[in-house]
Enzyme design. Sequence first.
Site, PDB file in Angstrom:
ATOM      1  N   GLY A   1       0.834  -1.212   0.000  1.00 24.87           N
ATOM      2  CA  GLY A   1       0.000   0.000   0.000  1.00 24.87           C
ATOM      3  C   GLY A   1       0.862   1.253   0.000  1.00 24.87           C
ATOM      4  O   GLY A   1       1.842   1.328   0.735  1.00 24.87           O
TER       5      GLY A   1
ATOM      6  N   ARG B   1       0.883  -4.909  -5.188  1.00 17.00           N
ATOM      7  CA  ARG B   1       0.996  -6.120  -4.377  1.00 17.00           C
ATOM      8  C   ARG B   1       1.247  -7.226  -5.397  1.00 17.00           C
ATOM      9  O   ARG B   1       0.535  -7.321  -6.398  1.00 17.00           O
ATOM     10  CB  ARG B   1      -0.280  -6.351  -3.577  1.00 17.00           C
ATOM     11  CG  ARG B   1      -0.609  -5.151  -2.657  1.00 17.00           C
ATOM     12  CD  ARG B   1      -1.557  -5.519  -1.549  1.00 17.00           C
ATOM     13  NE  ARG B   1      -2.093  -4.346  -0.851  1.00 17.00           N
ATOM     14  CZ  ARG B   1      -1.547  -3.798   0.232  1.00 17.00           C
ATOM     15  NH1 ARG B   1      -0.445  -4.287   0.744  1.00 17.00           N
ATOM     16  NH2 ARG B   1      -2.121  -2.761   0.819  1.00 17.00           N
TER      17      ARG B   1
ATOM     18  N   ASP C   1       4.824  -5.139   5.993  1.00 16.43           N
ATOM     19  CA  ASP C   1       5.245  -6.507   6.343  1.00 16.43           C
ATOM     20  C   ASP C   1       5.269  -7.454   5.140  1.00 16.43           C
ATOM     21  O   ASP C   1       6.147  -8.302   5.042  1.00 16.43           O
ATOM     22  CB  ASP C   1       4.431  -7.075   7.509  1.00 16.43           C
ATOM     23  CG  ASP C   1       2.939  -7.055   7.251  1.00 16.43           C
ATOM     24  OD1 ASP C   1       2.506  -6.491   6.229  1.00 16.43           O
ATOM     25  OD2 ASP C   1       2.199  -7.625   8.073  1.00 16.43           O
TER      26      ASP C   1
ATOM     27  N   THR D   1       4.165   2.318   5.790  1.00 14.38           N
ATOM     28  CA  THR D   1       2.764   1.891   5.871  1.00 14.38           C
ATOM     29  C   THR D   1       2.033   2.788   6.858  1.00 14.38           C
ATOM     30  O   THR D   1       2.582   3.118   7.915  1.00 14.38           O
ATOM     31  CB  THR D   1       2.607   0.411   6.324  1.00 14.38           C
ATOM     32  OG1 THR D   1       1.244   0.191   6.724  1.00 14.38           O
ATOM     33  CG2 THR D   1       3.515   0.027   7.477  1.00 14.38           C
TER      34      THR D   1
ATOM     35  N   ASP E   1      -0.249   1.914   8.678  1.00 14.04           N
ATOM     36  CA  ASP E   1      -0.762   1.113   9.798  1.00 14.04           C
ATOM     37  C   ASP E   1       0.120   1.166  11.057  1.00 14.04           C
ATOM     38  O   ASP E   1      -0.354   0.837  12.149  1.00 14.04           O
ATOM     39  CB  ASP E   1      -0.912  -0.357   9.384  1.00 14.04           C
ATOM     40  CG  ASP E   1      -1.842  -0.528   8.196  1.00 14.04           C
ATOM     41  OD1 ASP E   1      -2.650   0.381   7.933  1.00 14.04           O
ATOM     42  OD2 ASP E   1      -1.755  -1.575   7.527  1.00 14.04           O
TER      43      ASP E   1
ATOM     44  N   ASP F   1       2.323  -0.879  12.004  1.00 15.11           N
ATOM     45  CA  ASP F   1       2.231  -2.190  12.660  1.00 15.11           C
ATOM     46  C   ASP F   1       3.511  -3.015  12.574  1.00 15.11           C
ATOM     47  O   ASP F   1       3.458  -4.236  12.641  1.00 15.11           O
ATOM     48  CB  ASP F   1       1.050  -2.985  12.051  1.00 15.11           C
ATOM     49  CG  ASP F   1       1.195  -3.164  10.550  1.00 15.11           C
ATOM     50  OD1 ASP F   1       2.079  -2.522   9.949  1.00 15.11           O
ATOM     51  OD2 ASP F   1       0.435  -3.957   9.980  1.00 15.11           O
TER      52      ASP F   1
ATOM     53  N   ARG G   1      -5.669  -2.274   9.056  1.00 12.67           N
ATOM     54  CA  ARG G   1      -5.736  -3.731   8.913  1.00 12.67           C
ATOM     55  C   ARG G   1      -6.063  -4.331  10.277  1.00 12.67           C
ATOM     56  O   ARG G   1      -7.116  -3.998  10.814  1.00 12.67           O
ATOM     57  CB  ARG G   1      -4.414  -4.275   8.364  1.00 12.67           C
ATOM     58  CG  ARG G   1      -4.605  -5.500   7.484  1.00 12.67           C
ATOM     59  CD  ARG G   1      -3.277  -5.981   6.963  1.00 12.67           C
ATOM     60  NE  ARG G   1      -2.805  -5.201   5.844  1.00 12.67           N
ATOM     61  CZ  ARG G   1      -3.120  -5.440   4.578  1.00 12.67           C
ATOM     62  NH1 ARG G   1      -3.906  -6.425   4.264  1.00 12.67           N
ATOM     63  NH2 ARG G   1      -2.635  -4.687   3.610  1.00 12.67           N
TER      64      ARG G   1
HETATM   65  O1  F6P Z   1      -1.603  -1.452   4.795  1.00 14.33           O
HETATM   66  C1  F6P Z   1      -2.198  -0.241   4.473  1.00 14.33           C
HETATM   67  C2  F6P Z   1      -3.666  -0.426   4.196  1.00 14.33           C
HETATM   68  O2  F6P Z   1      -4.207   0.823   3.802  1.00 14.33           O
HETATM   69  C3  F6P Z   1      -4.467  -1.033   5.328  1.00 14.33           C
HETATM   70  O3  F6P Z   1      -4.772  -0.097   6.327  1.00 14.33           O
HETATM   71  C4  F6P Z   1      -5.648  -1.573   4.579  1.00 14.33           C
HETATM   72  O4  F6P Z   1      -6.277  -2.613   5.295  1.00 14.33           O
HETATM   73  C5  F6P Z   1      -5.007  -2.092   3.322  1.00 14.33           C
HETATM   74  O5  F6P Z   1      -3.843  -1.332   3.127  1.00 14.33           O
HETATM   75  C6  F6P Z   1      -5.858  -2.023   2.078  1.00 14.33           C
HETATM   76  O6  F6P Z   1      -5.101  -2.548   1.045  1.00 14.33           O
HETATM   77  P1  F6P Z   1      -5.526  -2.452  -0.490  1.00 14.33           P
HETATM   78  O7  F6P Z   1      -5.562  -1.010  -0.865  1.00 14.33           O
HETATM   79  O8  F6P Z   1      -4.477  -3.218  -1.235  1.00 14.33           O
HETATM   80  O9  F6P Z   1      -6.858  -3.099  -0.573  1.00 14.33           O
END
Ligand code: F6P
Length: 325
Positions: free
Chosen positions: A15, A76, A107, A130, A132, A134, A176
């Site tokens: 992300g 991703r 991660d 990120t 998050d 985390d 997340r």
């Molecule tokens: O890891 C960052 C994040 O924005 C999380 O908070 C969220 O759950 C996830 O990415 C969403 O990912 P994507 O945009 O790939 O659906």
Amino acid sequence: MMHKMKCIGVLTSGGDAPGMNAALRAVTRTAIFNKLQVKAIYRGYKGLITGEIVSFQTQSVSNIIQQGGTIIKTARCPEFHTSEGRKKAYENLLKEGIDGLVVIGGDGTFTGARYFSQEYDIPVVGIPGTIDNDLYGTDYTLGYDTALNTIIQAVDKIRDTASSHDRLFVVEVMGRDAGFLALYGAIASGAEAAIIPEIITETNQLDELIQNGFRKTKNSSIVLVSESDIIGGAMTVAERLKEKGYDPRVSILGYIQRGGSPSALDRILASRMGVAAVDALMDGQRSIMIGIVNNEITYVPFTKAIKDEKALDKYLFDVLRLLSI
Ligand code: F6P
């Protein structure tokens, strides 16, 4: 084996997060300052596999410190989870003469990096990017501070409506399965409560709030809810509140939290981490994430950053409870 670096590759993956561009700028300029070549790999590991690789100069990163997102794109990449994908990626690194890699991401990015540097003789250094927050071994990840600021600006606006109509609002934030954005966002916006996955298993926060009649002293309230599946997000919380006789409104903040110009804190963090990442590669480090702890740069093995759980300071949950009376 100690490497004499000549060329560094850099990519952003997972992300996007505000501050990724500032980190890319810092990595590029630190490398060039040290007479290293820099190659930007577009679209994260995907571009490493397909060979979307471009030489960068100092001007390639001009005027990006203030931009959110990532100018070298991100993705991703499930193919990088396979050994065939990683083999293709390594062949492209050899072809391009890249002998050290900086990966900026979360991660998932570091899990891929760990396998990659175990299988092939390529040192990899990570920069935590990120919203998050985390990752174990760092007080802050790039983008977290900016996302928090976005959250409090949004909640400040929602509060106008909440107080004008005497309403209860349930606001869902990202993260997340981590509750950092929800808990810290709740404290910073003066919300009445935060429902976060780290606590939900210990106390049923919502029941506790309802039992205490959390609207007794207030006409309007705001509850921040982590998007986590463990909780079920804001809609689930709102349903439970309705069952108890409340009439909540729901607001899901969504992707506005991921974009935007990075805060000063994120720009400075990105700059420091970018310099530290290139220094670490030149010092022969491999398979580590750059972290920041008590304002000092640290070096955290990928294994720890990914596997160890970052503890959320539960004392702050008490701070929130205390201040929302
Ligand atoms: O890891 C960052 C994040 O924005 C999380 O908070 C969220 O759950 C996830 O990415 C969403 O990912 P994507 O945009 O790939 O659906």
